[in-house]
Design a protein around this motif. Structure first.
Motif, mmCIF file in Angstrom:
data_model
loop_
_atom_site.group_PDB
_atom_site.id
_atom_site.type_symbol
_atom_site.label_atom_id
_atom_site.label_comp_id
_atom_site.label_asym_id
_atom_site.label_seq_id
_atom_site.Cartn_x
_atom_site.Cartn_y
_atom_site.Cartn_z
ATOM 1 N N SER A 1 0.826 -1.207 0.000
ATOM 2 C CA SER A 1 0.000 0.000 0.000
ATOM 3 C C SER A 1 0.860 1.255 0.000
ATOM 4 N N LEU A 2 1.991 1.219 0.696
ATOM 5 C CA LEU A 2 2.896 2.371 0.673
ATOM 6 C C LEU A 2 3.470 2.582 -0.718
ATOM 7 N N GLN A 3 3.803 1.487 -1.390
ATOM 8 C CA GLN A 3 4.325 1.602 -2.759
ATOM 9 C C GLN A 3 3.270 2.171 -3.691
ATOM 10 N N THR A 4 2.003 1.777 -3.483
ATOM 11 C CA THR A 4 0.916 2.231 -4.348
ATOM 12 C C THR A 4 0.608 3.706 -4.142
ATOM 13 N N LYS A 5 0.702 4.154 -2.892
ATOM 14 C CA LYS A 5 0.257 5.505 -2.564
ATOM 15 C C LYS A 5 1.368 6.542 -2.561
ATOM 16 N N THR A 6 2.609 6.117 -2.785
ATOM 17 C CA THR A 6 3.737 7.052 -2.764
ATOM 18 C C THR A 6 4.644 6.775 -3.955
ATOM 19 N N PRO A 7 5.568 7.701 -4.239
ATOM 20 C CA PRO A 7 6.499 7.478 -5.360
ATOM 21 C C PRO A 7 7.621 6.494 -5.030
ATOM 22 N N PHE A 8 7.630 5.910 -3.821
ATOM 23 C CA PHE A 8 8.730 5.052 -3.392
ATOM 24 C C PHE A 8 8.343 3.579 -3.501
ATOM 25 N N SER A 9 9.302 2.741 -3.853
ATOM 26 C CA SER A 9 9.045 1.311 -4.012
ATOM 27 C C SER A 9 8.904 0.627 -2.653
ATOM 28 N N GLY A 10 8.343 -0.590 -2.694
ATOM 29 C CA GLY A 10 8.204 -1.359 -1.460
ATOM 30 C C GLY A 10 9.555 -1.693 -0.846
ATOM 31 N N SER A 11 10.553 -1.987 -1.689
ATOM 32 C CA SER A 11 11.882 -2.293 -1.163
ATOM 33 C C SER A 11 12.519 -1.070 -0.512
ATOM 34 N N SER A 12 12.246 0.117 -1.073
ATOM 35 C CA SER A 12 12.753 1.347 -0.449
ATOM 36 C C SER A 12 12.132 1.537 0.926
ATOM 37 N N TRP A 13 10.804 1.317 1.027
ATOM 38 C CA TRP A 13 10.142 1.467 2.329
ATOM 39 C C TRP A 13 10.684 0.449 3.334
ATOM 40 N N GLU A 14 10.983 -0.767 2.851
ATOM 41 C CA GLU A 14 11.538 -1.773 3.768
ATOM 42 C C GLU A 14 12.861 -1.289 4.352
ATOM 43 N N ARG A 15 13.695 -0.661 3.525
ATOM 44 C CA ARG A 15 14.982 -0.150 4.016
ATOM 45 C C ARG A 15 14.776 1.024 4.960
ATOM 46 N N TYR A 16 13.839 1.933 4.623
ATOM 47 C CA TYR A 16 13.586 3.083 5.491
ATOM 48 C C TYR A 16 13.072 2.626 6.866
ATOM 49 N N LEU A 17 12.077 1.720 6.848
ATOM 50 C CA LEU A 17 11.405 1.326 8.083
ATOM 51 C C LEU A 17 12.275 0.462 8.986
ATOM 52 N N ASN A 18 13.283 -0.176 8.415
ATOM 53 C CA ASN A 18 14.176 -1.017 9.212
ATOM 54 C C ASN A 18 15.512 -0.349 9.501
ATOM 55 N N GLY A 19 15.610 0.954 9.217
ATOM 56 C CA GLY A 19 16.812 1.693 9.590
ATOM 57 C C GLY A 19 18.029 1.390 8.746
ATOM 58 N N LYS A 20 17.845 0.782 7.571
ATOM 59 C CA LYS A 20 18.986 0.482 6.713
ATOM 60 C C LYS A 20 19.436 1.711 5.922
ATOM 61 N N VAL A 21 18.470 2.574 5.588
ATOM 62 C CA VAL A 21 18.747 3.787 4.819
ATOM 63 C C VAL A 21 17.971 4.933 5.449
ATOM 64 N N LEU A 22 18.609 6.098 5.546
ATOM 65 C CA LEU A 22 17.911 7.270 6.074
ATOM 66 C C LEU A 22 16.859 7.714 5.063
ATOM 67 N N PRO A 23 15.586 7.770 5.451
ATOM 68 C CA PRO A 23 14.548 8.142 4.487
ATOM 69 C C PRO A 23 14.640 9.617 4.101
ATOM 70 N N PRO A 24 14.340 9.967 2.856
ATOM 71 C CA PRO A 24 14.294 11.379 2.460
ATOM 72 C C PRO A 24 13.101 12.072 3.103
ATOM 73 N N GLU A 25 13.166 13.399 3.156
ATOM 74 C CA GLU A 25 12.068 14.163 3.769
ATOM 75 C C GLU A 25 10.742 13.864 3.084
ATOM 76 N N THR A 26 10.773 13.699 1.756
ATOM 77 C CA THR A 26 9.520 13.456 1.034
ATOM 78 C C THR A 26 8.868 12.149 1.456
ATOM 79 N N ALA A 27 9.674 11.149 1.842
ATOM 80 C CA ALA A 27 9.109 9.883 2.304
ATOM 81 C C ALA A 27 8.446 10.055 3.671
#
Length: 221
Positions: A11-37
């Motif tokens: 649902s995050l991938q569908t409703k935002t410009p970010f992929s599901g794999s990107s959200w997985e990295r953001y939510l698990n602290g692997k990558v610092l999310p951009p402000e837009t996320a």
């Protein structure tokens, strides 16, 4: 916020410009999310993004400091011994600890927000959205602008986000069409009103705001 809102990675991938794999990295602290996320997930969950953006800024400063320290510690390959690895290990541990503190702070903020703004129906309904954009109309060369974007051909469509979408929503209001909140999110309601405008002016009814539809939006009698 993701779990409490019942949002999945799909649902995050569908409703935002970010992929599901990107959200997985953001939510698990692997990558610092951009402000837009951060803004996107707050908008979808119906929460104020400002406290989360402040926490993200603090995390970014820690993140950058840790990265610089790691680069410095790893610069001298001539002494790449277990003893030399210790400073880098301590830096990584510090970064992990800082991430844990950030997560705790985010949870605390959300608990306070829940206490102040309880949701109807046992927490399943989304809180009312508070648009961060305003409509400040001006005319230039017989064209109408709402103060969010001067776009004339930039394509926006379902699930687009940002100031161009807010501009579309403001201009729809001037055409006596109701896109919902002026929140910069091109949802189904905004798409429906764009299609309605396109039907009224006999242009292809695809719900996509391109050059032709921008011209319709900017022309108001």
């Amino acid at each position: 916020m993701k779990d409490r809102s019942g949002l999945s990675l799909v649902s995050l991938q569908t409703k935002t410009p970010f992929s599901g794999s990107s959200w997985e990295r953001y939510l698990n602290g692997k990558v610092l999310p951009p402000e837009t996320a951060v803004e996107a997930i707050a908008r979808i969950a119906g929460e104020d993004a400002a406290p989360l953006l402040e926490l993200r800024d603090a995390a970014e400063r820690t993140w950058n400091t840790a990265s610089d320290a790691c680069s410095t510690a790893g610069g001298d390959t001539a002494h790449d011994t277990p003893e030399a690895e210790a400073p880098r290990i301590r830096v990584v541990a510090l970064a992990v600890a800082a991430g844990g503190l950030l997560l705790s702070a985010v949870v605390s903020v959300l608990l306070v927000m829940d206490a102040q703004h309880p949701k109807a129906g046992g927490g399943q309904g989304a809180a009312a959205k508070v648009g961060k954009y305003t409509c400040a109309y001006t005319r230039r060369a017989d064209l109408l602008f709402a103060g969010n974007s001067a776009a004339m051909s930039h394509r926006v469509m379902l699930n687009s986000t940002g100031p161009e979408v807010a501009e579309v929503q403001c201009l729809l209001l001037r055409h006596k069409l109701s896109p919902g909140d002026i929140d910069g999110y091109f949802g189904p309601r905004t798409e429906t009103q764009v299609k309605r405008l396109q039907r009224q002016d006999h242009v292809p009814t695809d719900g996509v705001v391109g050059e032709q539809t921008w011209a319709l939006l900017r022309h108001v009698e």
